[in-house]
Design an enzyme around this catalytic site. Structure first.
Site, PDB file in Angstrom:
ATOM      1  N   HIS A 133     -53.986 -32.809 -11.773  1.00 27.85           N
ATOM      2  CA  HIS A 133     -52.868 -32.140 -11.099  1.00 27.85           C
ATOM      3  C   HIS A 133     -51.583 -32.768 -11.616  1.00 27.85           C
ATOM      4  O   HIS A 133     -51.529 -33.989 -11.795  1.00 27.85           O
ATOM      5  CB  HIS A 133     -52.880 -32.379  -9.583  1.00 27.85           C
ATOM      6  CG  HIS A 133     -54.137 -31.997  -8.888  1.00 27.85           C
ATOM      7  ND1 HIS A 133     -54.220 -30.897  -8.064  1.00 27.85           N
ATOM      8  CD2 HIS A 133     -55.363 -32.570  -8.869  1.00 27.85           C
ATOM      9  CE1 HIS A 133     -55.445 -30.823  -7.561  1.00 27.85           C
ATOM     10  NE2 HIS A 133     -56.154 -31.833  -8.030  1.00 27.85           N
TER      11      HIS A 133
ATOM     12  N   CYS B 115     -53.664 -25.379  -5.942  1.00 27.41           N
ATOM     13  CA  CYS B 115     -54.820 -25.851  -6.721  1.00 27.41           C
ATOM     14  C   CYS B 115     -56.036 -24.925  -6.656  1.00 27.41           C
ATOM     15  O   CYS B 115     -56.603 -24.595  -7.712  1.00 27.41           O
ATOM     16  CB  CYS B 115     -55.239 -27.254  -6.272  1.00 27.41           C
ATOM     17  SG  CYS B 115     -53.898 -28.299  -5.707  1.00 27.41           S
TER      18      CYS B 115
ATOM     19  N   ARG C  43     -45.838 -24.813   4.444  1.00 27.38           N
ATOM     20  CA  ARG C  43     -46.404 -25.922   5.214  1.00 27.38           C
ATOM     21  C   ARG C  43     -45.682 -26.051   6.545  1.00 27.38           C
ATOM     22  O   ARG C  43     -44.458 -25.960   6.607  1.00 27.38           O
ATOM     23  CB  ARG C  43     -46.306 -27.230   4.412  1.00 27.38           C
ATOM     24  CG  ARG C  43     -47.115 -27.176   3.133  1.00 27.38           C
ATOM     25  CD  ARG C  43     -47.037 -28.458   2.351  1.00 27.38           C
ATOM     26  NE  ARG C  43     -47.662 -28.298   1.040  1.00 27.38           N
ATOM     27  CZ  ARG C  43     -47.636 -29.208   0.081  1.00 27.38           C
ATOM     28  NH1 ARG C  43     -47.015 -30.356   0.297  1.00 27.38           N
ATOM     29  NH2 ARG C  43     -48.224 -28.987  -1.071  1.00 27.38           N
TER      30      ARG C  43
ATOM     31  N   HIS D   4     -52.091 -27.491 -13.732  1.00 29.98           N
ATOM     32  CA  HIS D   4     -53.392 -28.152 -13.726  1.00 29.98           C
ATOM     33  C   HIS D   4     -53.973 -28.139 -15.130  1.00 29.98           C
ATOM     34  O   HIS D   4     -53.854 -27.154 -15.850  1.00 29.98           O
ATOM     35  CB  HIS D   4     -54.340 -27.465 -12.744  1.00 29.98           C
ATOM     36  CG  HIS D   4     -53.894 -27.601 -11.326  1.00 29.98           C
ATOM     37  ND1 HIS D   4     -53.089 -26.671 -10.709  1.00 29.98           N
ATOM     38  CD2 HIS D   4     -54.092 -28.604 -10.421  1.00 29.98           C
ATOM     39  CE1 HIS D   4     -52.824 -27.079  -9.476  1.00 29.98           C
ATOM     40  NE2 HIS D   4     -53.414 -28.239  -9.285  1.00 29.98           N
TER      41      HIS D   4
ATOM     42  N   ASP E   7     -46.023 -26.380 -10.321  1.00 32.14           N
ATOM     43  CA  ASP E   7     -47.393 -26.870 -10.325  1.00 32.14           C
ATOM     44  C   ASP E   7     -48.078 -26.605 -11.657  1.00 32.14           C
ATOM     45  O   ASP E   7     -47.847 -25.563 -12.270  1.00 32.14           O
ATOM     46  CB  ASP E   7     -48.180 -26.149  -9.225  1.00 32.14           C
ATOM     47  CG  ASP E   7     -48.980 -27.110  -8.378  1.00 32.14           C
ATOM     48  OD1 ASP E   7     -49.169 -28.249  -8.816  1.00 32.14           O
ATOM     49  OD2 ASP E   7     -49.406 -26.708  -7.283  1.00 32.14           O
TER      50      ASP E   7
ATOM     51  N   GLN F  75     -43.390 -24.992  -5.764  1.00 28.32           N
ATOM     52  CA  GLN F  75     -43.787 -26.166  -6.552  1.00 28.32           C
ATOM     53  C   GLN F  75     -43.861 -25.804  -8.032  1.00 28.32           C
ATOM     54  O   GLN F  75     -44.323 -24.720  -8.380  1.00 28.32           O
ATOM     55  CB  GLN F  75     -45.161 -26.656  -6.112  1.00 28.32           C
ATOM     56  CG  GLN F  75     -45.179 -27.379  -4.786  1.00 28.32           C
ATOM     57  CD  GLN F  75     -46.569 -27.915  -4.490  1.00 28.32           C
ATOM     58  OE1 GLN F  75     -47.550 -27.204  -4.607  1.00 28.32           O
ATOM     59  NE2 GLN F  75     -46.651 -29.170  -4.093  1.00 28.32           N
TER      60      GLN F  75
ATOM     61  N   LYS G 147     -53.562 -42.032  -9.694  1.00 29.29           N
ATOM     62  CA  LYS G 147     -52.393 -41.200  -9.982  1.00 29.29           C
ATOM     63  C   LYS G 147     -51.228 -42.045 -10.478  1.00 29.29           C
ATOM     64  O   LYS G 147     -51.190 -43.264 -10.295  1.00 29.29           O
ATOM     65  CB  LYS G 147     -51.971 -40.417  -8.747  1.00 29.29           C
ATOM     66  CG  LYS G 147     -51.578 -41.278  -7.552  1.00 29.29           C
ATOM     67  CD  LYS G 147     -51.084 -40.448  -6.387  1.00 29.29           C
ATOM     68  CE  LYS G 147     -50.674 -41.326  -5.219  1.00 29.29           C
ATOM     69  NZ  LYS G 147     -49.951 -40.592  -4.169  1.00 29.29           N
TER      70      LYS G 147
END
Length: 492
Positions: free
Chosen positions: A366, A189, A218, A240, A238, A236, A320
């Site tokens: 997100h 992000c 992680r 945005h 991902d 990911q 969410k």
């Protein structure tokens, strides 16, 4: 304490909520358990109990803590329920992605490199390439711009984002680079926000949609690692979206449509959908929370999906939608998520110029569809038990000669297949029954058998794992059949 139960004492100290439930048998055995309990073991159907296995387990999954013995067992109301459960377990074992990953040579996790780090082998890498290629194509069609961003950044970036305050236990130690501290990224992000901040934006620019297949790292305890489902480095899918308040509903609806389109390609049609609302601790005004939550709800209603409300289950930074896909065994897997964020735009002080030439803050959304490529690949392996659909099968066809005399013609067939974008390979050197058996074991969808007649007539005899014998046909027809099946996402 008198019974010398240090582990139960540790659990007791970590329980914050009331009441604490205690289960005991006489004065000899005491346990902490939330239930359910029975007054007497006589209430348990002895024909519906199964002790399953014994395994070593580090206390709290930490390899630096003591190793304990864990006994696994299960109890059911009826013998039929137990039998159904045992069948489910056997089927789950047959589909286990760790075993199939090894048997089909798809991926590995190498001790020499470290736990939780995935090596994609050629066949697994081909499936990943096809997933990524399809993912990119759909996103470009839906108006997203693709990004590639670094795997590390200065630690200060993660201070601004708040990750060093709220997420530090899941992040790796910092690296000293020329007296500056850098951090492996746990999220994508902040990078996407930096791309947004590179220039001043007008209200006319919105919505702005950016997407990245971004690898993150992680920290996970070794005891919690599990094949592709729990790893330390993963990619990911991902994306945005930066938008204006009145655009939230349409953007969320667009995400839901895109999610359905992608998941349908992989054969997932059943979902469990949850809408999570404002928790007690949160950032952002009441007004914007109400507008964002209403936009999520309206988008779901427009889509016509059934969903449950998870009161107070939202993130502190916004409401969410979470979507769980259902696999062939009826298991549910959390993959897709859509989250509205009021926190990061504020932390990074991002803005745009509105129609009155005033600076305003955009809304940030997100979203991920597959979640992580590693985990999704594991789900895909188990869903199909390694029998991938033709369009993402790493090898779509094997060409098998009856004897070595047909090898030259088989090579020509393989070349023609490959030149038409079909993933094919030639296998020979064994008797035909064994070649067919090997192809079956490797779950190759199509086998093209070639004998003297096929060489003479410039044909192949086609055999499908799912459709059986499909007859003899010209190579061009064989190619057309595969291309049509790939295009329509069907099987031969």
């Amino acid at each position: 304490m008198a019974l010398n139960e240090p582990y139960k004492l540790e659990i007791l100290e970590s329980i914050k909520e009331e009441p604490i439930t205690i289960y005991h048998i006489g004065n000899e055995w005491w346990d902490l358990c939330a239930g359910p309990h029975v007054d007497s073991t006589g209430h348990i159907n002895k024909k519906a109990v199964e002790l399953e296995s014994v395994a070593g387990a580090y206390w709290r999954g930490d390899e630096n803590r003591p190793m304990l013995q864990r006994i696994y067992g299960t109890a059911w109301e009826t013998e039929e329920q137990l039998k159904a459960y045992i069948h489910f377990k056997e089927e789950a074992k047959r589909r286990d992605h760790r075993r199939l990953g090894q048997d089909l040579d798809l991926f590995s996790i190498q001790d020499d490199a470290g736990g939780g780090l995935v090596f994609w082998h050629p066949k697994g890498a081909m499936v990943r390439h096809l997933i990524e290629d399809s993912w990119k194509k759909v996103h470009l069609q839906h108006g997203y711009d693709l990004l590639y961003t670094p795997h590390v950044a200065k630690a200060d970036l993660w201070k601004i984002s708040g990750h060093l305050d709220f997420y530090k236990e899941n992040m790796y130690d910092q690296m000293d680079v020329e007296d500056e501290f850098y951090q492996l990224r746990p999220m994508n992000c902040p990078y996407h926000i930096l791309v947004y901040k590179r220039k001043l934006h007008s209200y006319r620019d919105f919505p702005i949609r950016v997407a990245e297949l971004g690898t993150v790292y992680r920290y996970e305890l070794s005891g919690s690692l599990h094949g592709l489902f729990r790893v330390r480095g993963f990619t990911q899918d991902d994306a945005h979206i930066f938008c204006l308040e009145h655009q939230i509903k349409d953007e969320i609806r667009g995400v839901l449509d895109l999610t359905e389109e992608i998941l349908l390609q992989f054969g997932f049609r059943k979902y469990e959908v949850n809408l999570s609302t404002r928790p007690e601790k949160s950032v952002g005004s009441d007004d914007i929370w109400e507008k964002a939550t209403a936009a999520l709800r309206d988008a779901l209603d427009d889509k016509g999906w059934d969903y449950q409300i998870d009161e107070g289950g939202g993130a502190f930074y916004g409401p969410k939608i979470d979507l769980k896909i259902e696999d062939a065994l009826g298991r549910k897997w959390q993959c897709s998520t859509v989250q509205v964020d009021f926190n990061l735009p504020q932390r990074f002080d991002i803005s745009y110029v509105d129609s009155n030439s005033e600076k305003k803050r955009p809304i940030m959304i997100h979203r991920a569809v597959l979640g992580s490529l590693e985990r999704f690949f594991g789900v895909l392996i188990e869903h199909y038990a390694g029998d991938f659909p033709l369009w993402i099968s790493p090898i779509q066809a094997r060409v098998l000669p009856v004897t070595d005399t047909e090898v030259q013609y088989c090579s020509e067939v393989v070349s023609r297949l490959k030149s038409n974008g079909i993933r094919a390979e030639l296998c020979y050197g064994e008797r035909l029954p064994k070649l067919i058996r090997n192809a079956e074991k490797q779950k190759v969808p199509l086998m093209a058998v070639v004998g003297p007649k096929e060489v003479e007539n410039k044909t192949v005899t086609l055999r499908s794992r799912f459709g059986g014998e499909l007859g003899t046909m010209a190579v061009e027809e064989f190619i057309r059949k595969i291309q049509f099946a790939v295009e329509t996402r069907t099987r031969l």
